[in-house]
Every structure is written in C-alpha cells, then in structure tokens.
Design an enzyme around this catalytic site. Structure first.
Site: not given
Ligand code: GLN
Length: 474
Positions: A77, A152, A176
């Site tokens: 990532k 994400s 994410s």
């Molecule tokens: N959807 C969650 C957020 O926007 C989780 C994102 C993540 O785990 N980085 O914070």
C-alpha cells in the site's frame, strides 16, 4: 497470463523443482498489471527493479541461500515507506516525496527475499472505505468495474484479486484491510494491535493503525504474519510476546463456541444477500456440531461514533506535520510563513482529509474535549471490556465484514456519514485492539464477492487462522 497460484506453498515447490522461476513470475504479474491498467491499482510499478531482484533471487534459490519468502511477489500500500522510493499516501501533499528509510515491514519482507512489485493506490492517508478519496482517482473492482474496490487498501485488494501480484500488504485502522478484502473475494487479516511494527508506516490514527496481509490463502496470511510480527526497537507499542510459528497453522476442526451479532440479521441496513450468507454459515457451523449463539452488543450504536471521534482526533495531530515546510508539497502561491502553511495545506489535502482534520481539532479543542474526546475514550474502554466479556464465553464473534457488497462508484462519496456507517462491523476489533479476519464467503447473484468476519481474543491469531482454514472449506 501467469498461472494463478493460490498459495506460496505451490510457488515454492515450483521454484525449487525448477519448473518456474521468480523472473517468470514477475513477468507474468507485470503482464497482468499492464492488461488491467484501467483498474487504477498501482500508483507506481517497480518494473525494472522487480525483474532485477527476481534474477538475483533465482540465483539464490539455485544455490540454496534464499529466504522464506523467496519469489513471493508482493504489492505494498502506498502509505508504507520503502527507502529510495516515492510514498504518497495517495495525497497531493506527498506526491513527490521520496522515503529516506524503509519501514520495518518492508525490511522484513526484503530480508526474506520477497519481491516488491509496486505501491498500490489507497484512500488519501487511508481515510475512506471505497478508495474514492485518492488523489489519483478510484480503484475499480475486478469483479465489476463499475463498482468500488473497498478501502482504504483498495489497490492492495484488487492487486491480489486480479492476479497482479501474489499477495499484498495493507493497513487497517478501522477495517481497511478487511473490508476491501471482502469486496474483492480475498482474505484480509488485521492482527492484534501491537503485533506488527508501525515504524515507517504513514500514521493515520496511531492507537488503531495496524499492518495486515491480503492473500488468497490462510497459509500465506500465516506465513506473512509470522515474518512481519514481533518486536522492533523503533515501535515501542509492540508487544513483547513471542511470535508463534504461524506458518505451522493447522486446520482446526474442534468444536467451538461462536457468537454472532443478532443485529446483523435483523437490521434493515444489512443487504439481504449478506444476511442470507451469514445465515447459511451459521447453519453449516451448527450442522457440524459447533455451538453458535446470537448475541446483542449493547454498544453497537456507539461503535462508529466512538471510532470516528478518536480516529479523527489522532489524525488531526498526526497530519500536523504536513505543513509545506517539512515534507512534500509547498504552495507556489505562498508569500510568507503563514501563507505557506495555509496554502500548502489547503491545496495539498483532499476534501475528506480536511474534514477529518477539522473535526479532529474540534473534538480536541478546550471547550469540547471532555464532551467528545474524553467521553469517546471512556466508551472505547467499555467496548473493549464488553468484547472481552463476550470472548470469555465464546471463541469467536462472527459478523459480516461489511453490511453490503461492493457498491457502485460515485454514489456514496457524497455523504460521508453513509460511508462512515459502512464500518459498523469492522471497527469493533479496531477499538478493542483485537485480531479479526475477513474470509471470502461466495458471491451474490450478481457475481459480487461477499465476506464474513471472525473476531478473536487479543493475540489469538493462531487460533483464528487455524479455524479460518476450516471455515473456508465449509
Ligand atoms: N473506513 C475507515 C476510515 O475511513 C477505516 C479506514 C482504515 O482502516 N484505514 O477511517
């Protein structure tokens, strides 16, 4: 197209017998990356470097000195630092920033001869659940290109789904790794908080952030966890607990006590196919002799607000370092120090990131600290305690990973609250710091992947992985 290997065990035997080479594998993945460039999975492909390192590793395989991940082709990532390579967190503010050191996870992968093929698109600073908050545009789901990848770590999930690498590394703050894994039909593991070093991983919300693998098999998730986990002098939040030999995981057919969240079946917000899948797994587990009981989590409605108050507060502090002076983008329109800060941040951050910084500073501000931030910390403790109580009676908590399958591109980004609510099933493990895994559970009638999540006690990754192997064969 390269053969699609579901586990590294198959690759390893092919490499050892000389049937395949690491170079051949890399070429196959590169072809697949080119053929699917429109999915927007990679922010950058390390083509020449991956080929060169494959040649080197082939030589080491033939002289018997190769590491435990020799020839495993991995995508990372784009919020994980790799020395001498750009790292952007999919943000304009870091667009041209180059890492001056490698994260511990990258060092551990390279030390075992994994090949890093590129850096994957993600939501800007990992804030999102659809990969639609990336400065570089959304990632498309390979199962249906009109739909989101999840987020994400959307690029990481599609890279594995579409055969552009063997496995990928993502980060999971509130879901994410798990949610995009569910949307893309792959496995996503979020380990216990404090299991894998965060050194060199761009911070979003430091008391939640964890690195996790996205794979096609439990054996790969286990192997990667074993390599990545364990103490690191650069991350003082890591547990001193010894890391088990996760790669020796064994399919566990023992009878378990499993709790499932009743609201996942009764709530109107959960998609009918998701409910049907959960029901069918509950029935299969019962038929196999497990005890599966409904539970009601009394803090259910507080999960999402608690997570977002704390995550935004931590983000507002972590992102203060991007000021146009220390890192990355500096506005060409700035005329003095104050306008350097203001314009660099206004021009460099995307809309969602700005929203979160503002909300984060609001909940931390003197007048509101007690009402929001301090209160949310207390609720987090209640959520942790309650989750621990449940796990004293049950081995695992079973839920859907997400309330619905991958949704169409462009529909949810307009309403942030709708997107936030989407995290209802994943944030419990994040708030509690416990490990959870998303496992593929078939497709709906439109061919969209569905995922189920198992949450376990802190540091019970081995039990979780052993049971996952059984669960996948149900
Ligand atoms: N959807 C969650 C957020 O926007 C989780 C994102 C993540 O785990 N980085 O914070």
């Amino acid at each position: 197209m390269a053969k699609n290997y579901s586990s590294y065990i198959e690759i390893k035997s092919g490499l050892t017998s000389g049937e395949i080479t690491a170079e051949g594998l890399v070429k196959g993945y590169l072809q697949q990356i080119k053929a699917n460039a429109h999915l927007n999975v990679f922010n950058e492909v390390f083509e020449d470097e991956a080929l060169a390192s494959a040649k080197d590793i082939d030589a080491r395989i033939s002289n018997g000195t190769a590491g435990k991940l020799a020839g495993m082709v991995i995508a990372i990532k784009d919020n994980i630092c790799y020395k001498g390579h750009k790292v952007s967190a999919s943000s304009k503010i870091l667009e041209n920033f180059t890492s001056i050191y490698s994260s511990t996870v990258v060092e551990r992968l390279l030390a075992e001869d994994a090949i890093i093929i590129g850096r994957c698109n993600c939501d800007e600073f990992a804030m999102g659940a659809a990969n639609e908050n990336s400065f570089f545009g959304p990632v498309k789901n390979h199962a249906d290109e009109t739909r989101v990848s999840g987020g994400s770590s959307g690029g990481s999930a599609v890279a594995v789904q579409a055969g552009m690498c063997h496995a990928a590394i993502g980060t999971d703050t509130g879901g994410s790794v798990r949610q995009p894994a569910a949307f893309c039909g792959v496995i996503g593991l979020k380990p216990t908080y404090g299991r894998i070093s965060r050194h060199g991983v761009i911070s979003y919300a430091s008391s939640f952030d964890q690195v996790g693998p996205l794979t096609k098999s439990v054996s790969d998730a286990s192997l990667l966890l074993e390599i990545l986990a364990g103490t690191d002098e650069y991350d003082s939040t890591l547990s001193q607990k010894p890391v088990p030999q996760h790669r020796d995981f064994k399919k566990d057919t023992g009878k378990k006590n499993i709790a499932y969240l009743q609201e996942a079946l009764s709530s109107p917000g959960v998609d009918a196919d998701v409910k049907a899948t959960l029901t069918s797994y509950i029935e299969k587990l019962r038929a196999d002799g497990h005890t599966v009981k409904p539970i009601s989590f009394e803090y259910l409605e507080y999960l999402v607000p608690t997570y977002y108050i704390l995550a935004m507060a931590e983000a507002s502090s972590n992102l203060a370092r991007y000021d146009g002076v220390h890192y990355g983008y500096r506005s060409p329109n700035a005329t003095d120090l104050e306008s350097t800060y203001k314009l660099s941040r206004s021009e460099g951050f995307g809309k969602e990131v700005k929203r979160r910084i503002m909300l984060g500073t609001f909940v931390l501000s003197a007048g509101y600290y007690d009402a929001y931030y301090a209160k949310a910390q207390k609720v987090r403790r209640l959520i942790q305690n309650k989750t621990n109580e449940i796990l004293a009676d049950f081995d695992f908590i079973l839920t859907p990973t997400a309330p619905e399958p991958a949704f169409p591109l462009g529909v949810k980004e307009k309403d942030p609250v709708v997107t936030y609510l989407h995290d209802i099933f994943t944030v419990q493990a994040s708030l509690a710091g416990m490990p959870a895994i998303s496992l593929p559970a078939g497709n709906n009638s439109k061919g969209l992947p569905l995922g189920l999540q198992l949450l376990a006690k802190s540091f019970a990754e081995q039990e979780l992985l052993n049971f996952s192997e059984y669960f996948l064969q149900l």
